[in-house]
Design a protein around this motif. Sequence first.
Motif, short mmCIF file in Angstrom:
data_model
loop_
_atom_site.label_atom_id
_atom_site.label_comp_id
_atom_site.label_asym_id
_atom_site.label_seq_id
_atom_site.Cartn_x
_atom_site.Cartn_y
_atom_site.Cartn_z
N ASP A 1 1.04 -1.73 0.20
CA ASP A 1 0.19 -0.54 0.21
C ASP A 1 0.98 1.46 -0.09
OD1 ASP A 1 -2.21 -2.00 0.11
OD2 ASP A 1 -1.78 -1.84 2.73
N PHE A 2 1.69 1.05 0.90
CA PHE A 2 3.06 2.25 0.96
C PHE A 2 3.52 2.50 -0.80
CE2 PHE A 2 7.15 4.43 1.66
CZ PHE A 2 6.67 5.79 2.41
N LEU A 3 4.03 1.94 -1.26
CA LEU A 3 4.32 1.62 -2.41
C LEU A 3 3.93 2.32 -3.19
CD1 LEU A 3 7.06 -0.89 -1.50
CD2 LEU A 3 8.24 1.34 -1.75
N THR A 4 2.58 1.77 -3.76
CA THR A 4 1.60 1.69 -4.16
C THR A 4 2.06 3.32 -4.28
OG1 THR A 4 1.04 0.03 -4.70
CG2 THR A 4 -0.44 1.32 -5.68
N LYS A 5 1.06 4.09 -3.03
CA LYS A 5 1.01 5.71 -3.30
C LYS A 5 2.12 6.40 -3.50
CE LYS A 5 0.01 8.90 0.46
NZ LYS A 5 0.57 8.62 2.06
N VAL A 6 3.43 5.56 -3.11
CA VAL A 6 4.60 6.99 -3.34
C VAL A 6 4.51 6.48 -4.93
CG1 VAL A 6 6.98 6.76 -3.90
CG2 VAL A 6 5.83 6.29 -1.45
N PHE A 7 4.32 5.31 -5.52
CA PHE A 7 4.37 5.46 -7.56
C PHE A 7 3.64 5.92 -7.51
CE2 PHE A 7 2.79 2.88 -11.05
CZ PHE A 7 3.67 3.49 -11.69
N LYS A 8 2.04 6.29 -7.03
CA LYS A 8 0.72 7.08 -7.74
C LYS A 8 0.94 8.54 -7.32
CE LYS A 8 -2.89 5.48 -8.02
NZ LYS A 8 -4.41 5.51 -7.48
N LYS A 9 1.47 9.11 -6.72
CA LYS A 9 1.23 10.38 -5.74
C LYS A 9 2.25 11.57 -7.19
CE LYS A 9 3.52 12.98 -2.32
NZ LYS A 9 4.81 13.20 -1.49
N LYS A 10 1.39 12.27 -6.57
CA LYS A 10 2.07 13.69 -7.91
C LYS A 10 2.61 14.38 -7.06
CE LYS A 10 -0.22 13.41 -11.59
NZ LYS A 10 0.44 13.21 -13.38
N ILE A 11 3.84 14.71 -7.40
CA ILE A 11 4.74 15.48 -6.23
C ILE A 11 5.12 16.84 -7.69
CG2 ILE A 11 6.20 13.71 -5.48
CD1 ILE A 11 7.96 14.12 -8.34
N LYS A 12 5.88 18.13 -7.33
CA LYS A 12 6.05 19.59 -7.93
C LYS A 12 7.40 19.27 -8.57
CE LYS A 12 5.52 24.16 -7.43
NZ LYS A 12 4.75 25.26 -6.85
N ARG A 13 7.00 19.46 -9.70
CA ARG A 13 8.78 19.33 -10.11
C ARG A 13 8.60 20.36 -11.47
NH1 ARG A 13 8.18 14.83 -14.56
NH2 ARG A 13 10.20 14.61 -13.97
N VAL A 14 10.62 20.73 -11.32
CA VAL A 14 10.50 21.97 -12.28
C VAL A 14 10.21 21.87 -13.13
CG1 VAL A 14 12.44 23.39 -12.90
CG2 VAL A 14 12.62 22.42 -10.37
N LYS A 15 9.05 22.67 -13.94
CA LYS A 15 8.86 22.22 -15.16
C LYS A 15 9.92 22.94 -16.38
CE LYS A 15 4.93 24.06 -18.22
NZ LYS A 15 3.69 25.03 -18.70
N LYS A 16 10.20 22.13 -17.31
CA LYS A 16 10.86 22.10 -17.78
C LYS A 16 10.68 23.10 -18.90
CE LYS A 16 11.82 17.60 -17.73
NZ LYS A 16 12.22 15.81 -18.90
N LYS A 17 12.02 23.67 -20.01
CA LYS A 17 12.28 24.38 -20.96
C LYS A 17 10.93 24.45 -21.75
CE LYS A 17 15.72 26.34 -21.79
NZ LYS A 17 17.41 27.04 -22.38
N GLU A 18 10.41 25.23 -22.27
CA GLU A 18 9.38 24.71 -23.38
C GLU A 18 10.08 25.63 -24.65
OE1 GLU A 18 5.06 25.37 -22.79
OE2 GLU A 18 4.72 23.82 -21.25
N LYS A 19 9.74 25.22 -25.76
CA LYS A 19 9.77 26.05 -26.67
C LYS A 19 8.84 26.84 -27.03
CE LYS A 19 13.17 22.46 -28.48
NZ LYS A 19 13.41 21.91 -30.01
N VAL A 20 9.17 27.72 -27.75
CA VAL A 20 8.15 28.76 -27.89
C VAL A 20 7.02 28.29 -29.32
CG1 VAL A 20 8.14 31.53 -27.71
CG2 VAL A 20 9.25 30.82 -26.14
N GLY A 21 6.23 28.54 -29.42
CA GLY A 21 5.47 28.73 -30.86
C GLY A 21 4.93 29.94 -30.42
#
Length: 1647
Positions: A1250-1270
């Motif tokens: 249960d714990f590992l499933t929760k860890v696997f499914k958790k949404k974490i805040k990540r540094v957004k990668k630099k996007e190319k400007v369209g």
Amino acid sequence: EETEKRRITEDLYYDYEELYSRAFTTEGSNLPQNLLQLSHSFGYDCKRRANLQLLDESTLAFVAGNMLVLLDIHTKEQRYIRSCSGGGIGIIMSHPSKKYVAVAEKGEQPNIIIYEYPSLRPYRILRGGTGQAYSYLDFNRDGTLLASVGSAPDYLLTLWDWRQEQVMLRSKAFSQDVYRVSFSPDNPEQLTTSGSGHIRFWKMANTLTGLKLQGILGRFGKTALTDIEGYVALPDGKVVSGSEWGNMLLWDGGLIKVEICRKEGRSCHLGTIQQFALDEGELMTIGADGAVRTWDFESIDTADSVDDSGLFEIEPMNEMIIGPQCNTLLSPDQNVYHLCLCVLQTQDPECLFSFHAGSIEGMDVSGSSHLMATTALDRTVRIYDFLSKEELTTTRFTMGGTSLTWAPHVVSSSESVLVVGFEDGVVRLLELYNPHSLHSIAGRTLSGNAELRLQQALKPHSAPVTAISYERSGTIMATGSVDCTVFFFAVGEKYEPIGFINVPGPVQCLQWAPQSHERNTLLVACQTGHVVEVEAPGPEAQNESSTFHLQNLPIKYFCFNSIKSRIKREAEMARRQAAKEKKRQERMERLQKLKEKGKELSEEDLCGEEKEDEEEELLPLYIPNPPSPLHYAFYSQPGAFWLSMGGYDAGYLYHCKFAEQQAEDVSEQRDDPFSVIPVQNTEHNPILTICFSSERQMLLCGMQDGSIRLFPLEAGELPPGSMQNYWALSVHDNQYGSIRQLRFSHDGRFVLSAGADGNIFTFRLLDQEEMERHQAKVPSPRIGLEVEPAAPDIEDPAAYSIEMAKQKLELECVQKEAELRKQERRKKLTELQSQFQTLLLRNQSLPEHAQLQRTTHRQIHSKSQLREVRRELAWDEERHRIGLQKLQERFVKSVVCDTVTVSAIESDHKVSTYRLLSLSDKFHQMKEHSRTLQQPGTTTQERWLCVYRLKYSFSFCSYAAKPKENCEDPEDVRAIRLATENMGDFKLKTAKDFTVPEHLRVNTEKKRMQLAILEEQIFQRKDEMNARVLALRDSKVALISQLRSLLRRLQTLQKHLPSEKRRPLPTLPTLLPEETPERKLNYSYAHLQGHTTHRDQVGRPFQEEGQCLACWTTQSPPEFNLKEQALDAKYHIPVSFSQMEESVWRFDAELRLLRDEKLRMDVQMKLADLQHVTLFQELQLLKEFEKRENTLQERLNTRVQEERELRSKLEECKQQLDLKKREVAKLQEKEKSLTAAFLSSLGENNKFTDFLTKVFKKKIKRVKKKEKVGNAEEEEDSDEDSDEGSDWGEDEEDEGSEDGAGALDDSVCPPNCDPELFKKTLHLREQRLDNEELLLEEKKTTDSLKKEYDSLVKKEKVVQSSLKAAEGELELFNREKHQKLSELVVVVPLILHQIEYLINSEVPSKMGSALVMKAEAVERLQERINELQQENQMRELSIHSRQQYTQLSHELTSMKTKIRGQTPSPLMMMKFGKLVDLEALQTLSGNSTLEEMRQESRVREAEYLKELKLWQDKVSEARQALTVDTKQHTERMLTLNSLLTQQKLLEDKLNIRQKNMGTQFQGQSQAKEEEYRRLQTLIQSQKDEVMSLRQEISVLSRKGGHILPPSQPSLPPIPTVPTYPHPYTQHTRTSYSMDWGQSSTSSHGVE
């Protein structure tokens, strides 16, 4: 739980030694990185925007190539900061506090580096603001924010919290170049950007989703669109900007409120307004015209237009012209005010520094001192002492300099002479001297340590001078120019012109042969790729002719032929061969290993070759057109030289030599280099200039990207292999700072470079201390220089060149000589006239009998008068001769055959030729045009030949073998198609709905071709007939000569007969004048003199014959052998008469036959003339329609092209969409595989599931990668950023509420849990999150592609409708044109027997209502009438037969009924024992057809049995496969059962665990309990579905295998702790998918 943001401390600094870019050295070069050390920078890039920043009261900062120069105003010392990227510097900006300076660089992903001042330590580095380069920077008023704007291709506007190195806001500024960005000094939330054709007003606004950047694009309205360089924001929010025409624009709310100009409509500045400054109620404007004007701020702020013109007139309060007072530049378009620091008060501005404006065109160094001379298009020549780092003197001229050379020691022992070439073709010799060494003269002031004096001015060229070079002995100077000439001068106290030669292209560089060469030659390199070698002209080359053009100099030519594609092709072939050899070696090694292992080698291993992939086809050879430019050339050995090329051929140094056999036409000559040296990284960065050190140990190359390369040399020659080892340093600007000149100093201690960016750098090779001991020496002046008069200069750009002046002088001399001769002749004529008048007076004074009369005088002087008259009439004679020639060309030479009439001899019949004119030039042009039109396709004869071959081949095949069942005759297919197209179509050509077939559509070209063909056919028919008539005339001439010989024989024979037995001789026929009309044109002077006599004697030749005959008859025959001669004459005379009569009769018969044929041909020619008239009328009518037709056809072609382009775009878009769908499917599969990998890593009975499933499914805040400007709008980008941020926050809040207070920390591995498993779970989670981001991005891209595809489909429909409309218009036009052509009146001549239109058995007088048809069509119609009559008869017969058949059928039925009702015949029962159908019995007894059908039935039955057996085997195989599938399905069901059992055990354990945990879960919310109950209900429903599926499987399994079981669902996952759905998760109740990212139910199947 949200982590705290990382804060950057205030005392953080970067190490400059680790940041700045250094020189690049290859591994084998053994050269130190600090080989060249910057000594000084003498240039300034005046074309760069905002390239001057004031750091403090005494320090200026500006960019010079890859350097930031800090210049001390007082001491004039310089400090340097080198670019960290090596790609150059884009823009600099000082901080409002003057404590920092921001340097924005250029290159791939450049940074903004902020240096602390005055320590110059790197304080902050801002990354990721643009893709290629920054175009402008600006700090806000308090210096907390920094705004940057990028250049192409992204044009990103970025707001930085520069102290924390973070991006606050980002948006695309515009789609074109942005020149400037700035904060409003009064409103910190407002920004302004301006650039190419736009100005934009930005505002930072706080919204519900966060801080946003909103921009309003300025609308020009009625004002013309303009580029905006400078502007200023006013305190009330308005903005004042400049314009290209010099007026100011007042902006309010994104619109132009008013345009500000001076009185009477004059512009505020003459050109663009570059800068604005607002200070203490005054607005200052600085323009490109060099003027600084001050305006009243209040008047401008409240300005408004009083009329509809939109203009507001105002005069400046004060103005100051800086341009003429700046000692740098006279032309006002070079941003002079950037170069001057002026005190804007009442006194004049003070010029502190002066530099070249624009590209450095020429640079050279002295051969004996550390002096450097430069010139540029700013019309100045400057002398520098680069040892003491100061400028010595500047001299200004009327035109810009384009080349410069310092005269060598052999020319000037003091090396004080400079030769400068200018853009007007003038070459000036300047003498450098030290003015302090001159004797003092009253009134003379010393202005510096050096001065330049004009020694001589020459103008050898009419275009810019590009190269100047001295011969090795110093006796000849050569100059080259853009006008494709090279001029030679004899060097002395005064340079004397020798002459010039023409070269194939503009001159790029000149080089004389070195001392080691025997021949003294000049190498001329042209920009077009031509190289010329010319011998040095000697003293004999100077001639006294009317031109300086040297004709007899030995010249060799070389035209570079591109071999780069050939080199690449050979390299590719070598690479492929090496790959093949490598594969062969690997195969041999593999076989050797198998042999060593003792394995038996098969025949395939021993003999068979490995299957190789098909090699790609080699690229075709490519020759650039136009040719690549030539940048530099230099000698390697006598007759050989090296070339540096640009464009496509860059990347190599080419070793070339002159061909021994020179081509006659230089333009067609092509020569290949005999060897090449590849140069690394120069494919798009060619070598522009080359310089050798004094001992030829080093080779310096100036590159196009502004870098310097140094190559070590061995023995002073280039390496034969490749130039791999080198040292490189970026010096000048990498985009537009290509190096123009490179030089070593005379002692080899310095290297100097000049670039197109206006910068001049000096680098040192020795230590500074050793060099400071030396001082540059300025040459001393010549003795008596101070008293010498100044040399005359050439100031007029339109002055004559040396060649033009000599030709003009020669022309004036010729005119002067002619005038002198005229005066002498007039004087002599006057003397003769006076003598003649004296003689006349003396003659009149004599007695009358002694006086000479005028006639006597004329007779005495007749011969002399005759000659005089002939001379006087010579012009009239020539005029009449030319007139006669023109008449002959017009009326005689154009006649192919004149009218020749041949008459019969014994009758009045005559036959004449056609007067035939030659076909006109217009006809030949039309015929040639028709040939060109027929070239792309096949001719008519070829098409008929193809049809004939098809017919012949079909007929041969049809007769050679039996045709197939589906074979069709092409004639039948053609007839069916023709009938299908025309059947039932009874529309006339004049009908409104008549569609013109393709083969009936005509245009002017086709009609002209028809006219040309008709004229040619008429000409050929007439020419053939003329040839036959002329042949008949020739036969008549031959006949006359034959008759003349027979007549003479008869005369001889009749002399032997008595007179009473002699027959009268026949008259000899003659040729009439009309039979030989060409004799009229054969004349001479004698003919003209005796024309009258000749005319009288025409037609009398037979009288002479008669007289001759009479003479013959009067003579008496000899008396001996009279009897024998009489007998002989008696026999031969009748034979001769019969021969003469027969010949005459045959000639007349041939003439009559030819006359009949010509009469028939006359009829045909008249018909052809009528057809010609009709075709001409049609052509005139088509010309009226031609313009409309061309317009409609162009419109149709345009629509067709648009449709093709749209279809290609649709296909491309569809392919991209399919590709994206496949990528989405791959990402989904990858997500499933990640989930499966996670489940497999857990294993069975893992208590941390249960714990590992929760860890696997958790949404974490990540540094957004630099996007190319369209291409999306800025607001949408900022919305997405803010929305995504809010989504992350919601996820974390949900997770926090779910976990509760007592939940485990999922960021730390719990005790007793496998750390490796925990790390693997985190790693899989990162992979899953990366995959989800990629999947989301791909879906967005797919949606955009779908939208694009839909829009293209709509556009295609619009284009198709427009195409149909264009086709309809063209069809209506063709119909109208065809109707007009049908309305033309055509003359059809008919013979009476062809007229069948009779009224009362008589031909009517008016035939207007008659119909003209061909006889063949009438015959076809009559045949069709007969066919229709026969069809009517057959139709009536068919109806009658059908009625009779119906009646007989009814009778047969009634008879059968009657027979059935009767009792059987006793005889039949006795014989057969039953009732038998006699007719059927008779049919079966002897029907052969029935037997054949039965046999065929048996054969088919056997075939069907075989096929049935085959299908039964397939059914059995399918049943076996079904059995295997059923077994597999049963095993899966058993696995499902076991999994459900495990699920039940896990539920029990979970319930026990929950009871044991006790109070931890007492505080659970009611929502969680309801969710738990809902999940239990869901599990129960799933169990019920499983049971129903099992029952259905068992039912379907008992049906014999003919019904397949339904597709089984995937296995459910291992039960886990329930999680709440997030925005990226879809909740599904009946899904058994193991896709964690798409179904939340699958993540907690059982609770």
